[in-house]
Each structure stands twice: as structure tokens, then as C-alpha cells.
Motif scaffolding. Structure first.
Motif, PDB file in Angstrom:
ATOM      1  N   ALA A   3       0.826  -1.217   0.000  1.00  0.00           N
ATOM      2  CA  ALA A   3       0.000   0.000   0.000  1.00  0.00           C
ATOM      3  C   ALA A   3       0.857   1.263   0.000  1.00  0.00           C
ATOM      4  O   ALA A   3       0.546   2.232  -0.691  1.00  0.00           O
ATOM      5  CB  ALA A   3      -0.936  -0.008   1.204  1.00  0.00           C
ATOM      6  N   GLU A   4       1.933   1.258   0.759  1.00  0.00           N
ATOM      7  CA  GLU A   4       2.803   2.442   0.825  1.00  0.00           C
ATOM      8  C   GLU A   4       3.453   2.709  -0.533  1.00  0.00           C
ATOM      9  O   GLU A   4       3.537   3.859  -0.969  1.00  0.00           O
ATOM     10  CB  GLU A   4       3.887   2.244   1.889  1.00  0.00           C
ATOM     11  CG  GLU A   4       4.752   3.478   2.103  1.00  0.00           C
ATOM     12  CD  GLU A   4       5.729   3.295   3.246  1.00  0.00           C
ATOM     13  OE1 GLU A   4       6.881   3.702   3.072  1.00  0.00           O
ATOM     14  OE2 GLU A   4       5.340   2.749   4.284  1.00  0.00           O
ATOM     15  N   GLU A   5       3.892   1.655  -1.208  1.00  0.00           N
ATOM     16  CA  GLU A   5       4.481   1.824  -2.536  1.00  0.00           C
ATOM     17  C   GLU A   5       3.455   2.350  -3.525  1.00  0.00           C
ATOM     18  O   GLU A   5       3.758   3.194  -4.370  1.00  0.00           O
ATOM     19  CB  GLU A   5       5.040   0.490  -3.044  1.00  0.00           C
ATOM     20  CG  GLU A   5       6.249   0.005  -2.279  1.00  0.00           C
ATOM     21  CD  GLU A   5       6.661  -1.394  -2.706  1.00  0.00           C
ATOM     22  OE1 GLU A   5       5.777  -2.185  -3.114  1.00  0.00           O
ATOM     23  OE2 GLU A   5       7.852  -1.686  -2.642  1.00  0.00           O
ATOM     24  N   THR A   6       2.224   1.844  -3.427  1.00  0.00           N
ATOM     25  CA  THR A   6       1.154   2.308  -4.310  1.00  0.00           C
ATOM     26  C   THR A   6       0.885   3.779  -4.079  1.00  0.00           C
ATOM     27  O   THR A   6       0.736   4.551  -5.029  1.00  0.00           O
ATOM     28  CB  THR A   6      -0.131   1.488  -4.069  1.00  0.00           C
ATOM     29  OG1 THR A   6       0.153   0.121  -4.309  1.00  0.00           O
ATOM     30  CG2 THR A   6      -1.254   1.948  -4.974  1.00  0.00           C
ATOM     31  N   THR A   7       0.826   4.191  -2.820  1.00  0.00           N
ATOM     32  CA  THR A   7       0.593   5.591  -2.480  1.00  0.00           C
ATOM     33  C   THR A   7       1.693   6.477  -3.050  1.00  0.00           C
ATOM     34  O   THR A   7       1.428   7.526  -3.627  1.00  0.00           O
ATOM     35  CB  THR A   7       0.495   5.772  -0.959  1.00  0.00           C
ATOM     36  OG1 THR A   7      -0.568   4.962  -0.470  1.00  0.00           O
ATOM     37  CG2 THR A   7       0.255   7.212  -0.574  1.00  0.00           C
ATOM     38  N   GLU A   8       2.935   6.044  -2.896  1.00  0.00           N
ATOM     39  CA  GLU A   8       4.057   6.823  -3.422  1.00  0.00           C
ATOM     40  C   GLU A   8       3.993   6.917  -4.944  1.00  0.00           C
ATOM     41  O   GLU A   8       4.247   7.975  -5.518  1.00  0.00           O
ATOM     42  CB  GLU A   8       5.382   6.201  -2.984  1.00  0.00           C
ATOM     43  CG  GLU A   8       5.672   6.345  -1.506  1.00  0.00           C
ATOM     44  CD  GLU A   8       6.926   5.606  -1.083  1.00  0.00           C
ATOM     45  OE1 GLU A   8       7.740   5.239  -1.959  1.00  0.00           O
ATOM     46  OE2 GLU A   8       7.092   5.395   0.125  1.00  0.00           O
TER      47      GLU A   8
END
Length: 53
Positions: A3-8
Motif C-alpha cells: 500500500a505504501e508503494e502504491t501511495t508513493e
């Protein structure tokens, strides 16, 4: 992808010359550029609103 990678990744697309944004939301005087498809995917109401615009 986490999720964090997607957000970035989404943040990078949003900042990249605004070429991937197709709507601007105005909230308390702040202009927020976004993608209708992403917003609609996260909402039960927005797809109906966007379909009449």
C-alpha cells in the motif's frame, strides 16, 4: 506492491506535470488535483456523480 508503494507511485503520477489528473477538487480554498477513476474506485457515490458531469 504494498500500500505504501502504491501511495508513493500515485503521488509521483499526480506531481508529474499534472498530465494524469482530470479533475480539481476545491476544499477550503485549496486546489487538489486528482484522477476521477481513482476517486470513483474509493467511493460508492462518486461514480454516479462523475457519470453526469
Amino acid at each position: 506492491m504494498e500500500a505504501e508503494e502504491t501511495t508513493e507511485c500515485l503521488q509521483e503520477f499526480r506531481e508529474w506535470q499534472d498530465c494524469f489528473t482530470d479533475i480539481t477538487l476545491i476544499v477550503d480554498g485549496h486546489h487538489l488535483k486528482a484522477q476521477k477513476a481513482v476517486l470513483a474506485a474509493c467511493s460508492h457515490v462518486l461514480p454516479q456523480i462523475f457519470s453526469v458531469l
